[in-house]
Scaffold this motif. Structure first.
Motif, PDB file in Angstrom:
ATOM      1  N   PRO A 310      18.346  37.596  42.734  1.00 15.54           N
ATOM      2  CA  PRO A 310      18.709  38.289  44.043  1.00 15.54           C
ATOM      3  C   PRO A 310      20.016  38.261  44.630  1.00 15.54           C
ATOM      4  CG  PRO A 310      17.954  35.897  44.394  1.00 15.54           C
ATOM      5  CD  PRO A 310      17.797  36.054  42.954  1.00 15.54           C
ATOM      6  N   ALA A 311      20.852  37.617  44.060  1.00  9.46           N
ATOM      7  CA  ALA A 311      22.424  37.899  44.637  1.00  9.46           C
ATOM      8  C   ALA A 311      22.677  39.191  43.910  1.00  9.46           C
ATOM      9  CB  ALA A 311      23.073  36.700  44.078  1.00  9.46           C
ATOM     10  N   TYR A 312      22.459  39.329  42.745  1.00  8.08           N
ATOM     11  CA  TYR A 312      23.161  40.506  42.203  1.00  8.08           C
ATOM     12  C   TYR A 312      22.277  41.858  42.959  1.00  8.08           C
ATOM     13  CZ  TYR A 312      23.580  44.707  39.135  1.00  8.08           C
ATOM     14  OH  TYR A 312      24.087  45.865  38.604  1.00  8.08           O
ATOM     15  N   LEU A 313      20.977  41.877  43.279  1.00  6.36           N
ATOM     16  CA  LEU A 313      20.317  43.093  43.921  1.00  6.36           C
ATOM     17  C   LEU A 313      20.758  43.086  45.055  1.00  6.36           C
ATOM     18  CD1 LEU A 313      16.561  42.898  42.809  1.00  6.36           C
ATOM     19  CD2 LEU A 313      18.025  44.864  42.368  1.00  6.36           C
ATOM     20  N   ALA A 314      21.241  41.964  45.968  1.00 10.96           N
ATOM     21  CA  ALA A 314      21.760  42.174  47.116  1.00 10.96           C
ATOM     22  C   ALA A 314      23.123  42.708  47.253  1.00 10.96           C
ATOM     23  CB  ALA A 314      21.548  40.635  47.912  1.00 10.96           C
ATOM     24  N   LEU A 315      23.872  42.504  46.123  1.00  6.62           N
ATOM     25  CA  LEU A 315      25.211  42.938  46.261  1.00  6.62           C
ATOM     26  C   LEU A 315      25.408  44.209  45.596  1.00  6.62           C
ATOM     27  CD1 LEU A 315      27.056  39.409  45.704  1.00  6.62           C
ATOM     28  CD2 LEU A 315      27.484  41.069  47.667  1.00  6.62           C
ATOM     29  N   GLU A 316      24.521  44.616  44.655  1.00 11.48           N
ATOM     30  CA  GLU A 316      24.802  45.927  43.876  1.00 11.48           C
ATOM     31  C   GLU A 316      25.200  47.052  44.905  1.00 11.48           C
ATOM     32  OE1 GLU A 316      22.585  47.789  40.281  1.00 11.48           O
ATOM     33  OE2 GLU A 316      21.419  47.924  42.223  1.00 11.48           O
ATOM     34  N   PRO A 317      24.480  47.507  46.093  1.00  8.97           N
ATOM     35  CA  PRO A 317      24.980  48.702  46.680  1.00  8.97           C
ATOM     36  C   PRO A 317      26.422  48.417  47.184  1.00  8.97           C
ATOM     37  CG  PRO A 317      23.076  47.739  47.635  1.00  8.97           C
ATOM     38  CD  PRO A 317      23.274  46.716  46.662  1.00  8.97           C
ATOM     39  N   ALA A 318      27.073  47.362  47.485  1.00 10.53           N
ATOM     40  CA  ALA A 318      28.554  46.945  47.580  1.00 10.53           C
ATOM     41  C   ALA A 318      29.453  47.561  46.357  1.00 10.53           C
ATOM     42  CB  ALA A 318      28.987  45.748  47.754  1.00 10.53           C
ATOM     43  N   THR A 319      28.996  47.867  45.333  1.00  8.63           N
ATOM     44  CA  THR A 319      29.516  48.080  44.271  1.00  8.63           C
ATOM     45  C   THR A 319      29.860  49.887  43.949  1.00  8.63           C
ATOM     46  OG1 THR A 319      27.876  48.700  42.724  1.00  8.63           O
ATOM     47  CG2 THR A 319      28.650  46.458  42.657  1.00  8.63           C
ATOM     48  N   ALA A 320      28.855  50.395  44.876  1.00  5.02           N
ATOM     49  CA  ALA A 320      28.965  51.904  45.222  1.00  5.02           C
ATOM     50  C   ALA A 320      28.889  52.377  43.803  1.00  5.02           C
ATOM     51  CB  ALA A 320      30.535  52.173  45.682  1.00  5.02           C
ATOM     52  N   ALA A 321      28.237  51.796  42.823  1.00  7.86           N
ATOM     53  CA  ALA A 321      28.034  52.373  41.450  1.00  7.86           C
ATOM     54  C   ALA A 321      29.257  52.725  40.704  1.00  7.86           C
ATOM     55  CB  ALA A 321      27.312  53.542  41.577  1.00  7.86           C
ATOM     56  N   GLU A 322      30.340  51.948  41.107  1.00  3.89           N
ATOM     57  CA  GLU A 322      31.667  52.270  40.400  1.00  3.89           C
ATOM     58  C   GLU A 322      31.842  51.344  39.354  1.00  3.89           C
ATOM     59  OE1 GLU A 322      34.927  50.843  39.986  1.00  3.89           O
ATOM     60  OE2 GLU A 322      35.262  52.494  38.842  1.00  3.89           O
ATOM     61  N   PRO A 323      31.885  51.598  38.128  1.00  2.00           N
ATOM     62  CA  PRO A 323      31.765  50.693  36.723  1.00  2.00           C
ATOM     63  C   PRO A 323      32.363  49.436  36.748  1.00  2.00           C
ATOM     64  CG  PRO A 323      31.720  53.055  35.971  1.00  2.00           C
ATOM     65  CD  PRO A 323      32.035  53.321  37.684  1.00  2.00           C
ATOM     66  N   LEU A 324      34.041  49.567  37.244  1.00  2.33           N
ATOM     67  CA  LEU A 324      34.697  48.429  37.410  1.00  2.33           C
ATOM     68  C   LEU A 324      34.088  47.309  38.252  1.00  2.33           C
ATOM     69  CD1 LEU A 324      38.386  49.614  36.908  1.00  2.33           C
ATOM     70  CD2 LEU A 324      37.011  48.299  35.194  1.00  2.33           C
ATOM     71  N   ARG A 325      33.611  47.788  39.290  1.00  2.37           N
ATOM     72  CA  ARG A 325      32.793  46.951  40.559  1.00  2.37           C
ATOM     73  C   ARG A 325      31.553  46.194  40.012  1.00  2.37           C
ATOM     74  NH1 ARG A 325      35.167  46.146  45.154  1.00  2.37           N
ATOM     75  NH2 ARG A 325      33.110  45.894  46.407  1.00  2.37           N
ATOM     76  N   VAL A 326      30.784  47.357  39.332  1.00  2.00           N
ATOM     77  CA  VAL A 326      29.661  46.740  38.834  1.00  2.00           C
ATOM     78  C   VAL A 326      29.927  45.827  37.660  1.00  2.00           C
ATOM     79  CG1 VAL A 326      27.617  47.440  37.157  1.00  2.00           C
ATOM     80  CG2 VAL A 326      28.268  49.044  38.979  1.00  2.00           C
ATOM     81  N   ALA A 327      30.928  45.985  36.946  1.00  2.00           N
ATOM     82  CA  ALA A 327      31.374  45.001  35.919  1.00  2.00           C
ATOM     83  C   ALA A 327      31.548  43.662  36.430  1.00  2.00           C
ATOM     84  CB  ALA A 327      32.179  45.238  35.079  1.00  2.00           C
ATOM     85  N   ALA A 328      32.374  43.571  37.532  1.00  2.00           N
ATOM     86  CA  ALA A 328      32.800  42.599  38.183  1.00  2.00           C
ATOM     87  C   ALA A 328      31.789  41.689  39.015  1.00  2.00           C
ATOM     88  CB  ALA A 328      33.963  42.748  39.290  1.00  2.00           C
ATOM     89  N   LEU A 329      30.879  42.594  39.378  1.00  2.00           N
ATOM     90  CA  LEU A 329      29.742  41.497  40.100  1.00  2.00           C
ATOM     91  C   LEU A 329      28.815  41.007  39.037  1.00  2.00           C
ATOM     92  CD1 LEU A 329      27.633  40.963  42.535  1.00  2.00           C
ATOM     93  CD2 LEU A 329      26.710  43.294  42.088  1.00  2.00           C
ATOM     94  N   LEU A 330      28.582  41.582  37.808  1.00  2.00           N
ATOM     95  CA  LEU A 330      28.062  41.065  36.589  1.00  2.00           C
ATOM     96  C   LEU A 330      28.720  39.701  36.367  1.00  2.00           C
ATOM     97  CD1 LEU A 330      26.785  43.776  34.191  1.00  2.00           C
ATOM     98  CD2 LEU A 330      25.398  42.342  35.465  1.00  2.00           C
ATOM     99  N   ILE A 331      30.028  39.836  36.531  1.00  2.00           N
ATOM    100  CA  ILE A 331      30.727  38.650  35.729  1.00  2.00           C
ATOM    101  C   ILE A 331      30.331  37.224  36.939  1.00  2.00           C
ATOM    102  CG2 ILE A 331      33.133  37.576  35.716  1.00  2.00           C
ATOM    103  CD1 ILE A 331      34.040  40.350  34.809  1.00  2.00           C
ATOM    104  N   GLY A 332      30.519  37.795  38.112  1.00  2.00           N
ATOM    105  CA  GLY A 332      30.155  36.771  39.374  1.00  2.00           C
ATOM    106  C   GLY A 332      28.912  36.205  39.114  1.00  2.00           C
ATOM    107  N   THR A 333      27.944  37.169  39.013  1.00  2.00           N
ATOM    108  CA  THR A 333      26.314  36.754  39.114  1.00  2.00           C
ATOM    109  C   THR A 333      26.071  36.349  37.512  1.00  2.00           C
ATOM    110  OG1 THR A 333      25.606  38.996  38.537  1.00  2.00           O
ATOM    111  CG2 THR A 333      25.711  38.159  41.014  1.00  2.00           C
ATOM    112  N   GLY A 334      26.755  36.553  36.521  1.00  2.00           N
ATOM    113  CA  GLY A 334      26.495  36.007  35.227  1.00  2.00           C
ATOM    114  C   GLY A 334      26.845  34.888  34.644  1.00  2.00           C
TER     115      GLY A 334
END
Length: 389
Positions: A310-334
């Motif tokens: 749920p943390a990933y789904l909740a924060l994904e819009p904050a990445t604005a689909a920008e690849p580096l930000r998506v990757a950073a979120l993956l690092i945090g939630t993975g």
């Protein structure tokens, strides 16, 4: 005295999901978009669980552990290193949850057979089930969710994530090696390998798993590939007149999948009512090193607070689909959800398996390892992402 009957979590998840959709709390368009995105992921998890169960029943994990004990030639350090490799490969190819469920009891049994303290082996599996889960899209449910976004941006998952994945693994192994160096000192006596029940079936499982790994690396459709592998192994097991490793009704973890689906629905419903704007403020914007570290830290904190899915789904819009930000979120939630026993589903499953094989692991042991590893692995992986990007 009458015993209270507890309502199972999967039934609660079904009821909450139905209520959210039928009441309109989750708009119909949002519900359809959520289903299109998450149902293939859940099908993949179900199929891969069947693959893992068939492989475990055929003795593939036991054979790998037995081979490791012989290759290590009686050296505990070498045996631990091979367990690290096995946990990393299992997590990368068969997912972190598979590693937690099926590999944990195998390595604990291996440690006991070699008169080695089992806790360092078990804790290495726990750590790598999380920190090695960035390698491939199939390694983690959050990766599969992110891969959908990355494909839409025409960015390849491997090209983006190889550096942070490698950094997270290297840091994990280095920290654990230093911490456990005394417990892993010395030698052990070699034992004869256990007899294999069906060598043909074992060979089929090994070939299918190797083929799966290659298929996932080259970008084959994950759900369809996993379903095909599950069908092949299930058919091979039945044709060889072998019993299923678990009752047929338990081959697919449908209760867990319903709970996961319920988490998805709850988070999506909360997003429809303003959760996204609050989380976006916490996650910030931009793609500088500081911005990405901030987003990864928020993802790790949210994962340890409520669970990484749920943390990933909740924060994904904050990445604005920008690849580096998506990757950073993956690092945090993975990589980040190592501190609390509920931070990731893999940690919950690992803890349960330890109890089944009579290895008592206190919650504070998980917390201590997480506090040691999570900050170092998250920062190292995020800086590796910045350097490679």
């Amino acid at each position: 005295m009458t015993r209270r009957r507890h309502v199972p979590w999967w039934l609660v998840a079904v009821a909450v999901s139905a209520l959210a959709v039928l009441s309109g709390a989750l708009p119909a368009d949002d519900a359809r978009a959520l289903a299109e995105r998450t149902l293939p992921v859940l099908v993949f998890v179900a199929a891969l669980t069947v693959v893992a169960e068939m492989c475990a029943g055929a003795g593939l994990f036991d054979a790998a552990a037995s081979l490791a004990s012989r290759v290590a030639r009686g050296h505990r350090w070498a045996l631990w290193g091979l367990v690290v490799v096995l946990a990393t490969v299992s997590t990368a190819v068969l997912s972190l949850d598979t590693t937690a469920v099926l590999l944990t009891p195998v390595v604990i049994a291996l440690a006991r057979r070699t008169h080695t303290p089992p806790l360092p082996f078990a804790l290495a599996v726990l750590a790598l089930a999380n920190t090695a889960s960035l390698v491939l899209p199939v390694s983690n449910l959050t990766n599969l969710l992110a891969d959908h976004t990355l494909r839409a941006a025409h960015v390849g998952y491997l090209g983006l994530m190889w550096a942070p994945a490698l950094a997270a693994i290297v840091v994990t192994v280095a920290v654990l090696a230093v911490r456990d160096r005394r417990a892993l000192h010395g030698r052990y006596d070699l034992h004869p390998p256990r007899p294999v029940r069906d060598r043909v079936l074992l060979a089929v499982c090994a070939v299918v798993v190797a083929a799966l790994g290659i298929a996932f690396v080259v970008g084959a459709p994950t759900a369809r590939t996993a379903v095909a592998a599950a069908v092949v192994l299930l058919a091979a097991t039945l044709l060889r007149h072998q019993k299923l490793p678990v009752p047929a009704r338990d081959l697919v973890p449908w209760r867990t999948l319903l709970v996961v689906l319920g988490l998805f629905v709850v988070v999506e419903t909360a997003h429809a009512h303003g959760l996204g704007s609050l989380l976006a403020q916490a996650a910030g914007t931009g793609s500088t090193a500081g911005d990405l570290l901030r987003l990864a830290a928020v993802g790790a904190a949210a994962s340890n607070a409520i669970n990484n899915l749920p943390a990933y789904l909740a924060l994904e819009p904050a990445t604005a689909a920008e690849p580096l930000r998506v990757a950073a979120l993956l690092i945090g939630t993975g990589v980040g959800p190592l501190v609390t026993p509920w931070g990731s589903l893999a940690t919950v499953l690992w803890w349960q398996r330890c109890r089944v094989v009579l290895l008592d692991v206190q919650a504070r042991t998980i917390v201590r390892q997480g506090l040691l590893l999570a900050p170092l692995a998250v920062v190292a992986a995020t800086l590796a992402l910045v350097a490679a990007g």
